[in-house]
Design a protein around this motif. Structure first.
Motif, PDB file in Angstrom:
ATOM      1  N   ASN A   1      -0.162  -2.816   6.803  1.00  0.00           N
ATOM      2  CA  ASN A   1      -1.313  -1.555   7.127  1.00  0.00           C
ATOM      3  C   ASN A   1      -1.275  -1.315   5.126  1.00  0.00           C
ATOM      4  O   ASN A   1      -0.880  -1.152   4.525  1.00  0.00           O
ATOM      5  CB  ASN A   1      -1.386  -0.620   7.015  1.00  0.00           C
ATOM      6  N   LYS A   2      -2.582  -1.794   4.624  1.00  0.00           N
ATOM      7  CA  LYS A   2      -2.592  -1.209   3.098  1.00  0.00           C
ATOM      8  C   LYS A   2      -2.585   0.039   2.815  1.00  0.00           C
ATOM      9  O   LYS A   2      -2.306   0.409   1.824  1.00  0.00           O
ATOM     10  CB  LYS A   2      -4.071  -1.921   3.006  1.00  0.00           C
ATOM     11  N   ARG A   3      -3.044   0.789   3.911  1.00  0.00           N
ATOM     12  CA  ARG A   3      -2.784   2.246   3.113  1.00  0.00           C
ATOM     13  C   ARG A   3      -1.358   2.426   3.069  1.00  0.00           C
ATOM     14  O   ARG A   3      -1.156   3.365   2.301  1.00  0.00           O
ATOM     15  CB  ARG A   3      -3.528   3.201   4.460  1.00  0.00           C
ATOM     16  N   LYS A   4      -0.184   2.324   4.491  1.00  0.00           N
ATOM     17  CA  LYS A   4       0.872   2.492   3.768  1.00  0.00           C
ATOM     18  C   LYS A   4       1.615   1.693   3.031  1.00  0.00           C
ATOM     19  O   LYS A   4       2.538   2.390   2.328  1.00  0.00           O
ATOM     20  CB  LYS A   4       1.014   2.045   5.635  1.00  0.00           C
ATOM     21  N   ALA A   5       1.430   0.678   2.588  1.00  0.00           N
ATOM     22  CA  ALA A   5       1.586  -0.387   1.937  1.00  0.00           C
ATOM     23  C   ALA A   5       1.679   0.433   0.277  1.00  0.00           C
ATOM     24  O   ALA A   5       2.412   0.400  -0.953  1.00  0.00           O
ATOM     25  CB  ALA A   5       1.673  -1.390   1.766  1.00  0.00           C
ATOM     26  N   ALA A   6       0.046   0.843   0.616  1.00  0.00           N
ATOM     27  CA  ALA A   6      -0.268   1.765  -0.955  1.00  0.00           C
ATOM     28  C   ALA A   6       0.593   2.984  -1.485  1.00  0.00           C
ATOM     29  O   ALA A   6       0.644   3.416  -2.578  1.00  0.00           O
ATOM     30  CB  ALA A   6      -1.785   1.902  -1.238  1.00  0.00           C
TER      31      ALA A   6
END
Length: 481
Positions: free
Chosen positions: A391-396
Protein backbone atom coordinates in the motif's frame (compact mmCIF):
# COMPACT_ATOMS: atom_id res chain seq x y z
CA UNK A 1 30.44 -13.55 -19.95
CA UNK A 2 32.00 -14.70 -23.21
CA UNK A 3 34.93 -17.11 -23.42
CA UNK A 4 37.03 -14.34 -24.91
CA UNK A 5 36.35 -11.99 -22.02
CA UNK A 6 37.07 -14.76 -19.50
CA UNK A 7 40.41 -15.50 -21.14
CA UNK A 8 41.26 -11.80 -21.29
CA UNK A 9 40.54 -11.53 -17.58
CA UNK A 10 42.96 -14.37 -16.89
CA UNK A 11 45.65 -12.69 -18.98
CA UNK A 12 45.18 -9.41 -17.11
CA UNK A 13 45.48 -11.22 -13.78
CA UNK A 14 48.60 -13.05 -14.90
CA UNK A 15 50.20 -9.78 -15.94
CA UNK A 16 49.38 -8.40 -12.50
CA UNK A 17 50.92 -11.23 -10.50
CA UNK A 18 53.78 -12.22 -12.85
CA UNK A 19 56.33 -9.72 -11.46
CA UNK A 20 55.67 -11.12 -8.02
CA UNK A 21 55.89 -14.85 -8.70
CA UNK A 22 57.87 -15.31 -11.92
CA UNK A 23 61.12 -15.70 -10.01
CA UNK A 24 59.38 -18.08 -7.58
CA UNK A 25 58.13 -20.18 -10.51
CA UNK A 26 61.68 -20.20 -11.91
CA UNK A 27 62.98 -21.44 -8.55
CA UNK A 28 60.52 -24.35 -8.61
CA UNK A 29 61.20 -25.13 -12.28
CA UNK A 30 64.97 -25.12 -11.79
CA UNK A 31 64.54 -27.57 -8.95
CA UNK A 32 62.44 -29.86 -11.14
CA UNK A 33 59.06 -28.93 -9.68
CA UNK A 34 55.89 -27.43 -11.12
CA UNK A 35 54.01 -24.50 -9.61
CA UNK A 36 50.35 -23.81 -10.38
CA UNK A 37 47.99 -20.99 -9.44
CA UNK A 38 44.78 -22.73 -8.34
CA UNK A 39 41.35 -22.51 -6.75
CA UNK A 40 39.62 -19.26 -5.95
CA UNK A 41 42.56 -17.26 -7.30
CA UNK A 42 41.92 -18.62 -10.82
CA UNK A 43 38.13 -18.42 -10.50
CA UNK A 44 38.31 -14.79 -9.42
CA UNK A 45 40.70 -14.03 -12.28
CA UNK A 46 38.20 -15.47 -14.78
CA UNK A 47 35.47 -13.35 -13.18
CA UNK A 48 37.65 -10.27 -13.40
CA UNK A 49 37.64 -9.95 -9.62
CA UNK A 50 41.30 -10.41 -8.60
CA UNK A 51 41.96 -10.75 -4.92
CA UNK A 52 45.03 -9.98 -2.89
CA UNK A 53 46.14 -13.42 -1.67
CA UNK A 54 47.28 -16.19 -4.00
CA UNK A 55 46.92 -19.98 -3.75
CA UNK A 56 49.34 -22.34 -5.44
CA UNK A 57 49.82 -26.08 -5.66
CA UNK A 58 52.94 -28.06 -6.47
CA UNK A 59 54.34 -31.57 -6.69
CA UNK A 60 57.11 -30.53 -4.27
CA UNK A 61 56.74 -31.91 -0.75
CA UNK A 62 56.38 -29.40 2.12
CA UNK A 63 59.99 -29.62 3.31
CA UNK A 64 61.18 -28.89 -0.21
CA UNK A 65 58.73 -25.96 -0.50
CA UNK A 66 60.28 -24.44 2.63
CA UNK A 67 63.72 -24.71 1.05
CA UNK A 68 62.56 -23.06 -2.18
CA UNK A 69 60.92 -20.18 -0.31
CA UNK A 70 64.15 -19.42 1.53
CA UNK A 71 65.56 -16.22 0.08
CA UNK A 72 62.35 -15.35 -1.79
CA UNK A 73 59.83 -14.80 0.99
CA UNK A 74 60.03 -12.02 3.54
CA UNK A 75 58.27 -14.24 6.07
CA UNK A 76 57.23 -17.90 6.13
CA UNK A 77 54.86 -19.85 8.38
CA UNK A 78 54.20 -23.56 8.54
CA UNK A 79 51.12 -23.81 10.75
CA UNK A 80 49.37 -25.83 8.01
CA UNK A 81 52.33 -27.98 7.07
CA UNK A 82 50.69 -31.16 8.39
CA UNK A 83 48.14 -30.66 5.62
CA UNK A 84 50.82 -29.83 3.08
CA UNK A 85 50.40 -26.05 3.18
CA UNK A 86 53.18 -23.51 3.63
CA UNK A 87 52.38 -19.80 3.83
CA UNK A 88 54.60 -16.90 2.87
CA UNK A 89 54.47 -13.17 2.23
CA UNK A 90 56.37 -10.98 -0.22
CA UNK A 91 55.81 -7.29 -0.95
CA UNK A 92 52.67 -7.37 1.17
CA UNK A 93 51.03 -10.20 -0.79
CA UNK A 94 50.31 -13.46 0.98
CA UNK A 95 50.76 -16.77 -0.84
CA UNK A 96 49.93 -20.31 0.21
CA UNK A 97 51.60 -23.25 -1.49
CA UNK A 98 50.09 -26.68 -0.98
CA UNK A 99 51.52 -29.99 -2.11
CA UNK A 100 49.29 -32.04 -4.43
CA UNK A 101 46.77 -33.90 -2.30
CA UNK A 102 45.30 -37.38 -2.72
CA UNK A 103 43.39 -37.57 0.56
CA UNK A 104 40.79 -40.06 1.65
CA UNK A 105 38.01 -39.37 4.15
CA UNK A 106 36.57 -41.57 6.88
CA UNK A 107 33.12 -40.03 6.16
CA UNK A 108 32.38 -39.93 9.86
CA UNK A 109 34.14 -36.66 10.61
CA UNK A 110 35.29 -34.18 7.95
CA UNK A 111 38.95 -34.80 8.75
CA UNK A 112 40.89 -36.31 5.85
CA UNK A 113 43.66 -38.85 6.06
CA UNK A 114 46.29 -36.60 4.54
CA UNK A 115 48.17 -38.16 1.64
CA UNK A 116 50.31 -36.26 -0.83
CA UNK A 117 49.86 -36.95 -4.52
CA UNK A 118 51.79 -36.65 -7.75
CA UNK A 119 49.01 -35.70 -10.14
CA UNK A 120 47.58 -32.22 -10.70
CA UNK A 121 44.40 -33.68 -12.19
CA UNK A 122 43.82 -35.87 -9.15
CA UNK A 123 44.42 -32.85 -6.91
CA UNK A 124 41.90 -30.77 -8.83
CA UNK A 125 39.34 -33.59 -8.80
CA UNK A 126 39.24 -33.60 -4.99
CA UNK A 127 38.31 -29.89 -4.88
CA UNK A 128 34.81 -28.73 -3.99
CA UNK A 129 33.48 -27.28 -7.26
CA UNK A 130 34.53 -27.23 -10.91
CA UNK A 131 34.76 -23.43 -10.75
CA UNK A 132 37.54 -23.93 -8.21
CA UNK A 133 39.16 -26.86 -10.05
CA UNK A 134 41.21 -24.89 -12.59
CA UNK A 135 44.93 -24.19 -12.53
CA UNK A 136 47.41 -22.00 -14.36
CA UNK A 137 50.90 -23.37 -14.97
CA UNK A 138 53.11 -20.51 -13.80
CA UNK A 139 55.96 -21.59 -16.08
CA UNK A 140 53.98 -21.67 -19.34
CA UNK A 141 51.08 -19.40 -18.26
CA UNK A 142 48.66 -21.97 -19.71
CA UNK A 143 45.28 -22.83 -18.23
CA UNK A 144 44.75 -26.40 -17.03
CA UNK A 145 41.01 -27.11 -16.94
CA UNK A 146 40.23 -30.86 -16.87
CA UNK A 147 36.71 -30.40 -15.47
CA UNK A 148 35.55 -27.50 -17.65
CA UNK A 149 35.67 -24.98 -14.84
CA UNK A 150 35.97 -22.11 -17.32
CA UNK A 151 32.51 -22.92 -18.71
CA UNK A 152 31.12 -23.23 -15.17
CA UNK A 153 32.40 -19.77 -14.25
CA UNK A 154 31.29 -18.28 -17.55
CA UNK A 155 27.76 -19.68 -17.13
CA UNK A 156 27.72 -19.16 -13.34
CA UNK A 157 26.97 -22.85 -12.73
CA UNK A 158 27.96 -24.58 -9.51
CA UNK A 159 28.85 -28.24 -10.05
CA UNK A 160 31.33 -30.72 -8.60
CA UNK A 161 34.35 -32.40 -10.27
CA UNK A 162 33.32 -35.81 -8.94
CA UNK A 163 29.71 -36.69 -8.19
CA UNK A 164 28.06 -34.38 -5.65
CA UNK A 165 27.35 -37.38 -3.42
CA UNK A 166 31.05 -38.26 -3.27
CA UNK A 167 32.10 -34.66 -2.76
CA UNK A 168 29.60 -33.94 0.02
CA UNK A 169 30.21 -37.29 1.74
CA UNK A 170 33.90 -36.37 1.91
CA UNK A 171 33.13 -32.95 3.36
CA UNK A 172 29.50 -32.01 4.17
CA UNK A 173 30.55 -28.39 4.74
CA UNK A 174 30.73 -28.14 0.96
CA UNK A 175 26.92 -28.10 0.87
CA UNK A 176 26.88 -24.96 2.97
CA UNK A 177 29.70 -23.57 0.87
CA UNK A 178 27.53 -24.09 -2.21
CA UNK A 179 24.88 -21.80 -0.71
CA UNK A 180 27.61 -19.33 0.18
CA UNK A 181 28.87 -19.18 -3.42
CA UNK A 182 25.30 -18.64 -4.58
CA UNK A 183 25.07 -15.65 -2.22
CA UNK A 184 28.55 -14.28 -2.91
CA UNK A 185 28.96 -14.89 -6.64
CA UNK A 186 25.42 -15.36 -7.95
CA UNK A 187 26.12 -18.92 -9.17
CA UNK A 188 23.24 -21.34 -9.85
CA UNK A 189 23.65 -24.86 -8.45
CA UNK A 190 23.36 -27.68 -10.97
CA UNK A 191 20.24 -29.83 -10.50
CA UNK A 192 22.31 -32.81 -9.35
CA UNK A 193 23.98 -30.61 -6.74
CA UNK A 194 20.59 -29.51 -5.39
CA UNK A 195 19.39 -33.13 -5.28
CA UNK A 196 22.46 -34.24 -3.35
CA UNK A 197 22.18 -31.33 -0.93
CA UNK A 198 18.55 -32.23 -0.27
CA UNK A 199 19.25 -35.93 0.23
CA UNK A 200 22.34 -35.38 2.37
CA UNK A 201 21.32 -32.34 4.46
CA UNK A 202 21.53 -34.39 7.65
CA UNK A 203 25.24 -34.98 7.05
CA UNK A 204 25.88 -31.38 8.06
CA UNK A 205 25.51 -32.54 11.67
CA UNK A 206 29.09 -33.85 11.35
CA UNK A 207 30.41 -30.29 11.11
CA UNK A 208 31.35 -28.23 14.15
CA UNK A 209 29.25 -25.14 14.93
CA UNK A 210 32.30 -22.93 14.49
CA UNK A 211 32.81 -24.06 10.88
CA UNK A 212 29.10 -23.73 10.13
CA UNK A 213 29.09 -20.22 11.56
CA UNK A 214 32.07 -19.18 9.45
CA UNK A 215 30.31 -20.24 6.23
CA UNK A 216 26.99 -18.74 7.33
CA UNK A 217 28.68 -15.43 8.05
CA UNK A 218 30.22 -15.36 4.57
CA UNK A 219 26.80 -16.16 3.11
CA UNK A 220 24.98 -13.46 5.09
CA UNK A 221 27.58 -10.87 4.14
CA UNK A 222 27.51 -11.85 0.47
CA UNK A 223 26.16 -9.56 -2.23
CA UNK A 224 22.85 -11.45 -2.47
CA UNK A 225 22.34 -13.45 0.73
CA UNK A 226 18.67 -14.02 -0.04
CA UNK A 227 19.61 -16.45 -2.82
CA UNK A 228 21.81 -18.47 -0.48
CA UNK A 229 19.17 -18.58 2.25
CA UNK A 230 16.50 -19.68 -0.21
CA UNK A 231 18.77 -22.54 -1.31
CA UNK A 232 19.35 -23.57 2.32
CA UNK A 233 15.61 -23.63 2.94
CA UNK A 234 14.77 -25.41 -0.31
CA UNK A 235 17.26 -28.22 0.35
CA UNK A 236 16.50 -28.64 4.07
CA UNK A 237 19.96 -27.47 5.11
CA UNK A 238 18.40 -24.54 6.95
CA UNK A 239 16.81 -27.02 9.35
CA UNK A 240 20.35 -27.93 10.39
CA UNK A 241 21.68 -24.36 10.54
CA UNK A 242 18.85 -21.86 11.21
CA UNK A 243 15.66 -23.89 11.72
CA UNK A 244 13.81 -20.78 12.89
CA UNK A 245 14.01 -19.34 9.36
CA UNK A 246 12.03 -22.03 7.50
CA UNK A 247 9.84 -22.17 10.61
CA UNK A 248 8.57 -18.69 9.77
CA UNK A 249 6.81 -20.02 6.66
CA UNK A 250 4.12 -21.34 9.03
CA UNK A 251 3.00 -17.87 10.07
CA UNK A 252 0.90 -15.57 7.90
CA UNK A 253 1.68 -12.00 8.81
CA UNK A 254 -1.02 -9.85 10.39
CA UNK A 255 -1.40 -7.60 7.37
CA UNK A 256 -1.85 -10.47 4.90
CA UNK A 257 0.42 -8.57 2.53
CA UNK A 258 2.88 -11.42 2.01
CA UNK A 259 2.71 -15.11 1.39
CA UNK A 260 4.19 -15.70 4.84
CA UNK A 261 6.53 -14.24 7.43
CA UNK A 262 9.46 -16.06 5.84
CA UNK A 263 9.01 -14.18 2.56
CA UNK A 264 8.50 -10.94 4.47
CA UNK A 265 11.76 -11.47 6.37
CA UNK A 266 13.70 -12.03 3.15
CA UNK A 267 12.26 -8.80 1.78
CA UNK A 268 13.29 -6.97 4.95
CA UNK A 269 16.80 -8.39 4.53
CA UNK A 270 16.96 -7.13 0.94
CA UNK A 271 15.73 -3.68 1.96
CA UNK A 272 18.14 -3.47 4.90
CA UNK A 273 21.02 -4.16 2.49
CA UNK A 274 19.74 -1.44 0.16
CA UNK A 275 19.74 1.03 3.08
CA UNK A 276 23.18 -0.15 4.12
CA UNK A 277 24.55 0.60 0.63
CA UNK A 278 22.63 3.87 0.34
CA UNK A 279 24.28 5.29 3.45
CA UNK A 280 27.77 4.17 2.47
CA UNK A 281 28.32 2.30 -0.83
CA UNK A 282 31.88 1.40 0.18
CA UNK A 283 31.13 0.18 3.70
CA UNK A 284 31.75 -3.44 4.63
CA UNK A 285 28.61 -5.60 4.87
CA UNK A 286 26.92 -5.21 8.25
CA UNK A 287 26.59 -8.71 9.72
CA UNK A 288 24.63 -7.53 12.78
CA UNK A 289 22.06 -5.59 10.76
CA UNK A 290 21.61 -8.43 8.28
CA UNK A 291 21.16 -11.08 10.97
CA UNK A 292 18.67 -8.85 12.77
CA UNK A 293 16.73 -8.26 9.54
CA UNK A 294 16.56 -11.99 8.82
CA UNK A 295 15.64 -12.97 12.39
CA UNK A 296 13.49 -10.02 13.51
CA UNK A 297 10.22 -11.97 13.23
CA UNK A 298 11.32 -15.47 14.29
CA UNK A 299 9.14 -15.13 17.39
CA UNK A 300 5.94 -14.96 15.33
CA UNK A 301 5.20 -18.69 14.96
CA UNK A 302 5.38 -19.17 18.74
CA UNK A 303 3.11 -16.18 19.44
CA UNK A 304 0.55 -16.58 16.65
CA UNK A 305 -3.06 -16.22 17.76
CA UNK A 306 -6.20 -16.37 15.62
CA UNK A 307 -8.53 -13.59 16.64
CA UNK A 308 -12.30 -13.34 16.36
CA UNK A 309 -13.23 -12.06 12.93
CA UNK A 310 -10.41 -13.89 11.14
CA UNK A 311 -7.48 -11.74 12.20
CA UNK A 312 -4.07 -13.00 13.28
CA UNK A 313 -1.94 -11.49 16.04
CA UNK A 314 1.62 -12.01 17.25
CA UNK A 315 1.65 -10.21 20.59
CA UNK A 316 5.11 -9.84 22.17
CA UNK A 317 6.81 -11.67 19.32
CA UNK A 318 9.70 -9.23 19.62
CA UNK A 319 10.35 -10.40 23.20
CA UNK A 320 10.15 -14.07 22.27
CA UNK A 321 12.15 -13.45 19.10
CA UNK A 322 14.99 -11.77 20.97
CA UNK A 323 15.31 -14.81 23.24
CA UNK A 324 15.21 -17.18 20.27
CA UNK A 325 17.81 -15.17 18.35
CA UNK A 326 20.11 -15.13 21.35
CA UNK A 327 19.77 -18.91 21.78
CA UNK A 328 20.38 -19.71 18.12
CA UNK A 329 23.36 -17.40 17.69
CA UNK A 330 24.88 -18.73 20.88
CA UNK A 331 24.56 -22.28 19.50
CA UNK A 332 26.36 -21.12 16.36
CA UNK A 333 29.21 -19.77 18.52
CA UNK A 334 28.86 -16.14 17.51
CA UNK A 335 30.66 -13.64 19.68
CA UNK A 336 28.89 -12.19 22.69
CA UNK A 337 28.82 -8.73 21.10
CA UNK A 338 27.13 -10.00 17.92
CA UNK A 339 24.61 -12.04 19.91
CA UNK A 340 23.59 -9.20 22.19
CA UNK A 341 23.45 -6.61 19.42
CA UNK A 342 21.24 -8.77 17.19
CA UNK A 343 18.97 -9.74 20.08
CA UNK A 344 18.57 -6.09 21.12
CA UNK A 345 17.64 -5.04 17.59
CA UNK A 346 15.06 -7.83 17.40
CA UNK A 347 13.68 -6.71 20.77
CA UNK A 348 13.45 -3.06 19.71
CA UNK A 349 12.24 -3.40 16.13
CA UNK A 350 8.55 -2.91 17.03
CA UNK A 351 9.03 0.00 19.44
CA UNK A 352 8.53 2.62 16.71
CA UNK A 353 5.01 1.42 15.91
CA UNK A 354 3.74 3.16 19.03
CA UNK A 355 4.93 6.49 17.65
CA UNK A 356 1.86 6.97 15.48
CA UNK A 357 1.88 10.45 13.96
CA UNK A 358 4.21 11.86 16.58
CA UNK A 359 2.31 11.14 19.78
CA UNK A 360 5.48 10.28 21.70
CA UNK A 361 6.63 12.69 24.35
CA UNK A 362 10.23 13.88 24.36
CA UNK A 363 10.71 11.50 27.27
CA UNK A 364 9.69 8.55 25.07
CA UNK A 365 12.10 9.72 22.35
CA UNK A 366 14.93 9.91 24.90
CA UNK A 367 14.20 6.36 26.05
CA UNK A 368 14.15 5.10 22.45
CA UNK A 369 17.60 6.58 21.86
CA UNK A 370 18.96 5.43 25.19
CA UNK A 371 17.68 1.87 24.79
CA UNK A 372 19.13 1.65 21.28
CA UNK A 373 22.48 3.08 22.38
CA UNK A 374 25.21 2.35 19.84
CA UNK A 375 22.68 0.43 17.72
CA UNK A 376 20.59 3.50 16.89
CA UNK A 377 21.71 3.85 13.26
CA UNK A 378 21.14 0.14 12.70
CA UNK A 379 17.73 0.36 14.36
CA UNK A 380 16.82 3.20 11.99
CA UNK A 381 17.65 0.96 9.02
CA UNK A 382 15.89 -2.10 10.45
CA UNK A 383 12.67 -0.22 11.20
CA UNK A 384 12.61 1.35 7.75
CA UNK A 385 13.38 -1.99 6.09
CA UNK A 386 10.54 -3.63 8.04
CA UNK A 387 8.01 -1.60 6.04
CA UNK A 388 7.09 -3.99 3.23
CA UNK A 389 3.45 -3.10 2.67
CA UNK A 390 2.35 -2.82 -0.97
CA UNK A 391 0.00 0.00 0.00
CA UNK A 392 1.90 3.04 -1.29
CA UNK A 393 -0.09 5.49 0.82
CA UNK A 394 0.55 3.54 4.01
CA UNK A 395 4.24 3.09 3.17
CA UNK A 396 4.61 6.83 2.55
CA UNK A 397 2.90 7.63 5.86
CA UNK A 398 5.26 5.29 7.74
CA UNK A 399 8.28 6.90 6.08
CA UNK A 400 7.05 10.37 7.03
CA UNK A 401 6.51 9.29 10.63
CA UNK A 402 9.98 7.87 10.89
CA UNK A 403 11.45 10.94 9.21
CA UNK A 404 9.71 12.98 11.90
CA UNK A 405 11.08 10.76 14.66
CA UNK A 406 14.64 11.04 13.33
CA UNK A 407 14.27 14.83 13.13
CA UNK A 408 13.10 14.92 16.75
CA UNK A 409 15.99 12.72 17.81
CA UNK A 410 18.44 15.03 16.06
CA UNK A 411 16.91 18.08 17.71
CA UNK A 412 16.93 16.62 21.21
CA UNK A 413 20.44 15.22 20.73
CA UNK A 414 21.68 18.66 19.74
CA UNK A 415 20.05 20.21 22.79
CA UNK A 416 20.84 17.55 25.39
CA UNK A 417 23.69 15.32 24.13
CA UNK A 418 21.62 12.14 24.32
CA UNK A 419 24.62 10.02 23.44
CA UNK A 420 25.82 10.58 27.01
CA UNK A 421 22.66 10.53 29.06
CA UNK A 422 23.75 10.45 32.70
CA UNK A 423 22.11 11.48 35.95
CA UNK A 424 22.66 15.10 36.86
CA UNK A 425 24.62 13.93 39.96
CA UNK A 426 27.38 11.35 39.94
CA UNK A 427 27.96 8.51 42.40
CA UNK A 428 30.43 10.40 44.58
CA UNK A 429 28.04 13.32 45.01
CA UNK A 430 25.15 10.96 45.77
CA UNK A 431 27.16 9.34 48.59
CA UNK A 432 28.20 12.73 49.98
CA UNK A 433 24.68 14.17 49.91
CA UNK A 434 23.09 11.07 51.48
CA UNK A 435 25.93 10.27 53.86
CA UNK A 436 26.13 6.67 52.70
CA UNK A 437 28.93 4.29 51.72
CA UNK A 438 29.27 2.45 48.37
CA UNK A 439 26.53 -0.16 48.05
CA UNK A 440 23.16 -1.01 46.45
CA UNK A 441 21.52 2.22 47.65
CA UNK A 442 23.94 4.29 45.56
CA UNK A 443 22.95 2.32 42.47
CA UNK A 444 19.26 2.77 43.19
CA UNK A 445 19.70 6.51 43.66
CA UNK A 446 21.71 6.74 40.44
CA UNK A 447 19.00 4.86 38.53
CA UNK A 448 16.28 7.11 39.97
CA UNK A 449 18.15 10.22 38.82
CA UNK A 450 18.72 8.70 35.38
CA UNK A 451 14.99 8.01 35.01
CA UNK A 452 14.32 11.58 36.06
CA UNK A 453 16.81 12.78 33.46
CA UNK A 454 15.13 10.73 30.75
CA UNK A 455 11.69 11.97 31.76
CA UNK A 456 12.46 15.65 32.06
CA UNK A 457 15.73 16.26 30.30
CA UNK A 458 18.58 18.16 31.96
CA UNK A 459 17.58 19.80 35.23
CA UNK A 460 19.41 22.42 37.32
CA UNK A 461 21.86 21.13 39.92
CA UNK A 462 19.93 22.47 42.92
CA UNK A 463 16.73 20.88 41.64
CA UNK A 464 18.50 17.54 41.13
CA UNK A 465 19.80 17.69 44.72
CA UNK A 466 16.31 18.43 46.05
CA UNK A 467 14.81 15.53 44.06
CA UNK A 468 17.49 13.17 45.37
CA UNK A 469 16.94 14.18 49.02
CA UNK A 470 13.15 13.81 48.71
CA UNK A 471 13.59 10.36 47.12
CA UNK A 472 16.03 9.30 49.85
CA UNK A 473 13.57 10.22 52.62
CA UNK A 474 10.89 8.13 50.89
CA UNK A 475 13.36 5.22 50.94
CA UNK A 476 13.93 5.64 54.66
CA UNK A 477 17.33 7.26 54.32
CA UNK A 478 17.92 10.33 56.46
CA UNK A 479 20.39 12.68 54.71
CA UNK A 480 22.89 14.49 56.96
CA UNK A 481 22.13 18.07 57.87
Amino acid sequence: MSTLVAKQNVVVELLRISPLVDDLAERFSAAGHALYLVGGSVRDAVLGQPGGDLDFTTDARPARVLELLDGWAEAVWDTGIAFGTVGAVRHGVQVEITTFRADSYDRVSRNPEVRFGDSLTDDLKRRDFTANAMAIDMSTKKLVDPFDGMAAVRERILDTPSTPEESFADDPLRMLRAARFVAQLGFRPAPRVVRAMTEMAGELARITPERVQAELTKLITGSRPRLGIELLVRTGLAEQVLPEVPGMSLAIDEHHQHKDVYEHSLTVLDQAIDLEKRDDPDAAPDLVLRLAALLHDIGKPATRRFEDGGGVSFHHHEVVGAKMARKRLRALRYSKDVIEDVAQLVFLHLRFHGYGKGEWTDSAVRRYVTDAGHLLSRLHKLVRADCTTRNKRKAAALRRSYDDLEERIARIQAEEDLARVRPDLDGNEIMRLLGIQPGPMVGKAWQYLKELRLERGPIPHDEAVAELLNWAREQGVTPPE
